[in-house]
Motif scaffolding. Structure first.
Motif, short mmCIF file in Angstrom:
data_model
loop_
_atom_site.label_atom_id
_atom_site.label_comp_id
_atom_site.label_asym_id
_atom_site.label_seq_id
_atom_site.Cartn_x
_atom_site.Cartn_y
_atom_site.Cartn_z
N TYR A 1 0.85 -1.18 0.00
CA TYR A 1 0.00 0.00 0.00
C TYR A 1 0.88 1.22 0.00
CZ TYR A 1 -3.20 -3.52 1.80
OH TYR A 1 -3.92 -4.65 1.97
N LEU B 1 1.91 1.54 8.36
CA LEU B 1 1.44 0.25 8.85
C LEU B 1 2.51 -0.43 9.71
CD1 LEU B 1 -0.36 -2.38 8.65
CD2 LEU B 1 0.89 -2.88 6.58
N ILE B 2 3.75 -0.45 9.18
CA ILE B 2 4.82 -1.08 9.94
C ILE B 2 5.09 -0.29 11.22
CG2 ILE B 2 7.23 -1.85 9.87
CD1 ILE B 2 6.87 -2.21 6.89
N ASP C 1 2.92 1.33 12.93
CA ASP C 1 1.86 0.94 13.87
C ASP C 1 2.18 -0.39 14.54
OD1 ASP C 1 0.53 3.20 13.19
OD2 ASP C 1 -0.94 2.24 11.89
N PHE C 2 2.61 -1.33 13.71
CA PHE C 2 2.98 -2.63 14.24
C PHE C 2 4.03 -2.49 15.33
CE2 PHE C 2 1.77 -6.82 12.80
CZ PHE C 2 0.92 -6.57 11.74
N TRP D 1 2.52 -12.03 19.62
CA TRP D 1 1.54 -11.05 19.16
C TRP D 1 1.89 -10.56 17.74
CZ3 TRP D 1 1.84 -6.16 17.31
CH2 TRP D 1 0.63 -5.47 17.17
N ARG E 1 1.41 -13.32 15.19
CA ARG E 1 0.00 -13.64 14.98
C ARG E 1 -0.65 -12.59 14.08
NH1 ARG E 1 -4.63 -12.53 17.88
NH2 ARG E 1 -3.45 -11.52 19.54
N HIS E 2 -0.36 -11.31 14.38
CA HIS E 2 -0.96 -10.25 13.57
C HIS E 2 -0.43 -10.22 12.15
CE1 HIS E 2 -3.74 -7.71 15.92
NE2 HIS E 2 -3.28 -8.52 16.89
N SER F 1 -2.03 -13.25 10.36
CA SER F 1 -3.47 -13.15 10.10
C SER F 1 -3.77 -12.02 9.11
CB SER F 1 -4.24 -12.96 11.41
OG SER F 1 -3.81 -11.76 12.02
N SER F 2 -2.83 -11.08 8.95
CA SER F 2 -3.06 -10.01 7.97
C SER F 2 -2.64 -10.45 6.57
CB SER F 2 -2.24 -8.79 8.35
OG SER F 2 -2.70 -8.27 9.56
N VAL G 1 -5.00 -10.85 3.40
CA VAL G 1 -5.52 -9.60 2.85
C VAL G 1 -4.45 -8.89 2.04
CG1 VAL G 1 -6.62 -7.42 3.41
CG2 VAL G 1 -7.05 -9.42 4.83
N PHE G 2 -3.23 -8.85 2.60
CA PHE G 2 -2.14 -8.20 1.87
C PHE G 2 -1.95 -8.81 0.49
CE2 PHE G 2 0.14 -7.25 6.11
CZ PHE G 2 -0.64 -6.12 6.28
N LYS H 1 -3.97 -10.65 -1.24
CA LYS H 1 -5.13 -10.42 -2.11
C LYS H 1 -5.05 -9.03 -2.73
CE LYS H 1 -9.17 -8.90 -1.09
NZ LYS H 1 -10.10 -8.56 -0.01
N ASP H 2 -4.75 -8.03 -1.90
CA ASP H 2 -4.71 -6.67 -2.41
C ASP H 2 -3.56 -6.47 -3.39
OD1 ASP H 2 -6.89 -6.04 -1.07
OD2 ASP H 2 -5.96 -4.71 0.41
#
Lengths: 873, 106
Positions: free
Chosen positions: A22, A28-29, A31-32, A51, A54-55, A58-59, A62-63, A65-66
């Motif tokens: 994106y 994004l990173i 924020d992580f 944590w 896992r995030h 699980s993300s 979507v990544f 796919k986009d």
């Protein structure tokens, strides 16, 4: 207070960075990381680590796919641009696509052919364990042949446990076959032992493969033969009459023999027949008529077995060979090598040659290469027009790898379009190509699924190969320089383009030279004085016993026909094989026997054929002694034996060792001027001609050149009356002689078409280059014209550049072509010289084609109005 | 004007509510809290990039902090177009729920 910083998991971070595509990825990173630190302080490092992972994981869906979604959007843009530039430059696109398509089509054609060549004899289940016994016989001269001693097969099976089966075989031949009222001249009718079905894989439709050819007078036929003779009836037990002499009963029907088999038969009669008739026995060594095939045991090394053969031979024929002063050697030729690696005399069928496989594959690759070069050339030449686009894309944030991807993708589009066109071309040209090479090829994707892979693979390889240079070149532009107009495209890569053009034309010119030399050699071979007149001679081979018995009256009947000039008979005719035997010329010690060719004729054969007697006389009907005590020899034989005045010299015929009998002599009564018994590939061999009424099998009839059809009708009618039990089977001697050069004709045709294609593709490229140069130099030409340059001067200016390239290509091609063709010509005993004129001719040809190609653009540029060119300055 | 998806609606509301503090970490926590499920960053940024493509949100760059290892925040605010979209979504919601009593599904 400064908190302690924890480093987030590296691998997970890396995954995030490379999957999330994106604009906001950096945030994004961030924020992580921020939340990771928080979790760390709250719940500890281990928990935080989990944590983060896992995030991240699980993300991930979507990544992915986009990012796939967005690259599709980008791909759409690339496609749009690619098709736009394809449509905008129709001329270039046409040149590129058609050139590549032709190159690919040629490649696939050759591939089909190569595949067919390599597939020979592979369909036999035990192909790896089958070999053929070949023989080198040396008695004065050498004979290298797959025809072996009759007793070898059974003796090998008896003496060596490694050899499981052997079969002797008489090559499939022409025979008249009769069933009820059907009388047909059948081809490919041979003899074999029953073991042939144990050795080779010929699936039976009916009958028992274990016993089919065990008994004498049995025959196994193919399915199509069964249909032809018996229709829907059951063929088993039916009787076929061969040559109106012998009846054979059908004991088996096999499937038709595939075309990629080095020997093919329609009917096989039992070898046992020979034995029953007393013609052959298993302990008969000095009889050279049959081909022997062996099936070796599993894991038996043919080479090891081969090393044991000299001792084996010594045991059986050592004594006899010592007595004759000659030597004999046996080798084992693996079945799979027979088709491509045979160079034998008296082989069963005309085999192919691995050299041609390499040669044609090379040519096919070259044609594809030329088309690829075109592509590179035109793309780099056109780079100026694309430079702006590259500059713009880079300014807007395109990275180099994306641009490379874009241009590679574009060239892949071109190569896939070419592939589609190539498939169409392939479909259209396959029948022509099949006749050219004399093999039935088919394009069947269902039967040969690998072909789809090969063609797709080729499209990808060509696309990537041809697209990679332009891709790297174009993507290297610096946007600032391009957009400021500082980049002088053309100058930097023009040397590279020139080298490519030279290379392209060098290949084409070498092919032209090759074609011309092959053509010249064929003309030479067909027009060389053969020592006899091959025109207008009808030969009727394999006369029946009845005809041979009454030959003198048959000759009279034929002579009575209008249009018949003369009639002679012989056992062999030129172009249809030769026989050798060893002779003892008088004055030579017994252990220096000489191997000479021999043939049998009647008194009329030599005049009928137009052969010339240069010393002594021809045989005479009136002298009874001529039949048994006189021979003719040719000049070569006289030379070989060192006889300066051969007339009156004698050959000695001793009785066989261990047998009673008188020594007899035959006297040379004349010398025949050398004539070509074999093709011009072979040197004229020394020849002894006997006069023997009992051994005449072929009648040769010289006819008047006019109204041949009428004469042939009369001959056919007359022959039908004389020999009603056999179909009228004949050939023209000149056809038969010229047919020996079929493989050369084939080579000539293929190189002709290939050089045409190579030149055509090269010219497509040249045309594109010329139009590009003319476009680039519009303004220069305008100024020159304003300043008073003539139209001719400008044409010269534009054409010169390209003609120099073609001239250089000539200089490169000549030595290569000379070397290759000189080597090719070495395989002919009688050959044409390499005429310098050929090189001049091909140079003129290439230059004029190039000039013609370039001149259209040059003339158009020269005739253009300078006002149009300079209007915007 | 394109309809908002449920996630986009939630995100827009969240951004509007968070006012000056609307950036990735905060938005994610807020949404997770509202929905009662751990909302992933993947879903968050996928939707955010859609919203910014549709121009329903405005982005401003924030300050880099050590916790973020030098990476700037992106602060989101709802654009006028975003406000309109929210209004439209609310209207549609209300229309759909109109006349359905609170106890209808009990």
């Amino acid at each position: 207070m400064k908190r302690r910083q924890y480093h987030p998991p590296r691998i997970a971070g890396w995954i995030l960075k490379h999957t999330a595509r994106y604009e906001e990825t950096f945030a994004l990173i961030g924020d992580f990381d921020e939340e990771y630190q928080e979790v760390n302080h709250k719940s500890g490092a281990l928990f935080a680590w989990f944590w983060y992972w896992r995030h991240c994981l699980s993300s991930l869906p979507v990544f992915v796919k986009d990012s796939v979604y967005w690259s599709f959007i980008m791909l759409g843009n690339y496609l749009k641009i690619a098709f736009r530039s394809l449509k905008k430059h129709k001329g270039y696109s046409f040149i590129n696509i058609s050139g590549l398509a032709i190159g690919m089509a040629v490649c696939v054609l050759i591939l089909l052919w190569v595949k067919n060549e390599l597939s020979y004899d592979r369909f036999h289940e035990k192909a790896d364990r089958i070999c053929r016994v070949t023989m080198d016989l040396e008695v004065g001269s050498t004979l290298h042949t797959p025809v072996t001693l009759t007793a070898v097969g059974p003796a090998l099976v008896r003496d060596f446990p490694e050899v499981i089966y052997s079969t002797r075989m008489l090559p499939p031949n022409r025979v008249a076959v009769k069933y009820e009222d059907k009388l047909i001249q059948e081809t490919r009718v041979g003899y074999a032992e029953n073991a042939i079905f144990e050795i080779f894989t010929f699936p039976f439709v009916s009958g028992d493969p274990k016993t089919a050819l065990e008994a004498p007078y049995t025959v196994v036929i193919t399915e199509s033969m069964a249909k032809k003779y018996f229709g829907d009836e059951d063929p088993l037990g039916k009787t076929l009459r061969f040559n109106n002499e012998q009846d054979f009963s059908v004991t088996g029907v096999v499937q038709d023999i595939p075309s990629n088999s080095h020997f093919r038969f329609n009917m096989l009669r039992s070898f046992q027949t020979f034995i029953t008739e007393g013609d052959v026995s298993d302990d008969q060594w000095f009889d050279v008529r049959f081909y022997t095939y062996l099936l070796l045991g599993e894991n038996v090394d043919a080479k090891t077995l081969e090393r044991k053969l000299p001792d084996f031979l010594d045991k059986y024929v050592g004594e006899a060979m010592k007595a004759s002063g000659g030597s004999i050697g046996l080798s084992l030729q693996p079945l799979k090598r027979i088709h491509l690696y045979s160079d034998f005399e008296r082989d069963m069928s005309a085999n192919s040659d691995i050299t041609y496989v390499y040669l044609f594959s090379g040519i096919a690759l070259f044609v594809l290469l030329i088309a690829g070069i075109n592509f590179i050339n035109l793309s780099t030449a056109r780079s100026a027009t694309r430079a702006q686009e590259v500059g713009m894309r880079k300014t807007l944030g395109a990275v180099r790898s994306r641009l490379i991807g874009q241009f590679l993708g574009e060239s892949l589009i071109y190569s896939f379009l070419s592939m589609v066109l190539a498939l169409v071309l392939l479909k259209l040209s396959l029948p022509l190509f099949s006749t050219l090479i004399g093999r039935e090829l088919s394009l069947n994707f269902i039967q040969t699924p690998w072909l789809i892979g090969v063609i797709l693979g080729m499209a990808v390889v060509v696309g990537v190969f041809a697209g990679s240079y332009p891709a790297f070149f174009l993507s290297s532009f610096q946007p600032v320089r391009v957009l400021k107009g500082l980049l002088k495209v053309g100058a930097s890569n023009s040397r590279f383009r020139r080298v490519l053009v030279v290379f392209q034309f060098a290949i084409s010119i070498a092919l032209i030279v090759g074609t011309l030399i092959v053509y010249k050699q064929i003309v030479f071979m067909k027009n060389t004085e053969l020592g006899f007149n091959k025109e207008h001679v009808v030969a009727i081979p394999r006369m029946s016993d009845a005809i041979r018995k009454s030959y003198r009256s048959v000759r009279g009947e034929l002579l009575g026909l209008p249009g018949v000039i003369d009639v002679g008979a012989s056992d062999l005719v030129p172009s249809r094989g030769h026989l050798v035997a060893s002779f003892l010329p008088e004055g030579f010690p017994d252990n220096q026997r000489q191997t000479l060719d021999y043939m049998n004729v009647d008194t009329h054969y030599i005049p009928t054929m137009g052969m010339e007697i240069i010393a002594g006389r021809n045989f005479s009907e009136d002298l009874a002694t001529d039949q048994d005590e006189s021979v003719l020899i040719n000049e070569t034989a006289a030379k070989k034996l060192g006889w300066e005045d051969p007339v009156g010299k004698r050959f000695v015929f001793r009785p066989p060792p261990g047998q009673e009998g008188e020594t007899t002599y035959t006297t040379v009564i004349g010398v025949v001027k050398d004539f070509h018994m074999q093709s011009l590939r072979e040197k004229i061999t020394p020849l002894v001609i006997f006069y023997d009424y009992d051994n005449l099998f072929t009648v040769s009839i010289r006819i008047v050149p006019d109204n041949i059809k009428h004469t042939m009708d009369l001959l056919k009618k007359k022959w039908g009356e004389l020999d009603p039990n056999r179909p009228f089977n004949y050939f023209f001697l000149d056809d038969s002689f010229d047919n020996q050069y079929r493989s050369e004709e084939r080579l000539k045709n293929i190189t002709f078409y290939f050089s045409f294609l190579a030149i055509f593709i090269g010219c497509l490229g040249l045309f594109g280059m010329a139009s590009f140069t003319a476009e680039q130099r519009t303004k220069e030409i305008g100024i020159r014209k304003v300043l008073g340059a003539s139209v001719l001067g400008i044409i010269r200016l534009l054409a010169k550049e390209f003609l120099i390239l073609v001239a250089v290509a000539n200089l490169i091609a000549w030595p290569v072509a000379y070397w290759a063709m000189n080597r090719w010509l070495q395989s002919f005993a009688y050959r044409t010289g390499i005429d310098p004129l050929i090189f001049v001719l091909s140079a003129v040809l290439a230059l004029s084609i190039a000039l013609f190609t370039v001149s259209y653009q040059a003339i158009r540029a020269a005739l253009s109005n300078p006002v149009d060119a300079l209007r915007y300055e | 004007m394109k309809d908002l998806t449920k996630i986009e609606e939630i995100l827009l509301l969240a951004i509007w509510r968070l006012k000056d503090d609307a950036y990735g970490v905060k938005i994610r926590k807020y949404v997770s809290q509202i929905t009662g499920k751990d909302f992933t960053y993947g879903n968050l940024y996928s939707a955010l990039s859609q919203l910014s493509k549709k121009k329903y949100v405005k982005k401003t760059l924030g300050e880099p902090t050590p916790d973020r290892r030098g990476r700037r925040k992106i602060y989101y605010t709802v654009s006028p177009a975003g406000v309109n979209a929210l209004k439209a979504a609310r209207e549609m919601n209300e229309k759909m729920w109109e006349g359905v009593s609170d106890y209808a599904f009990d």
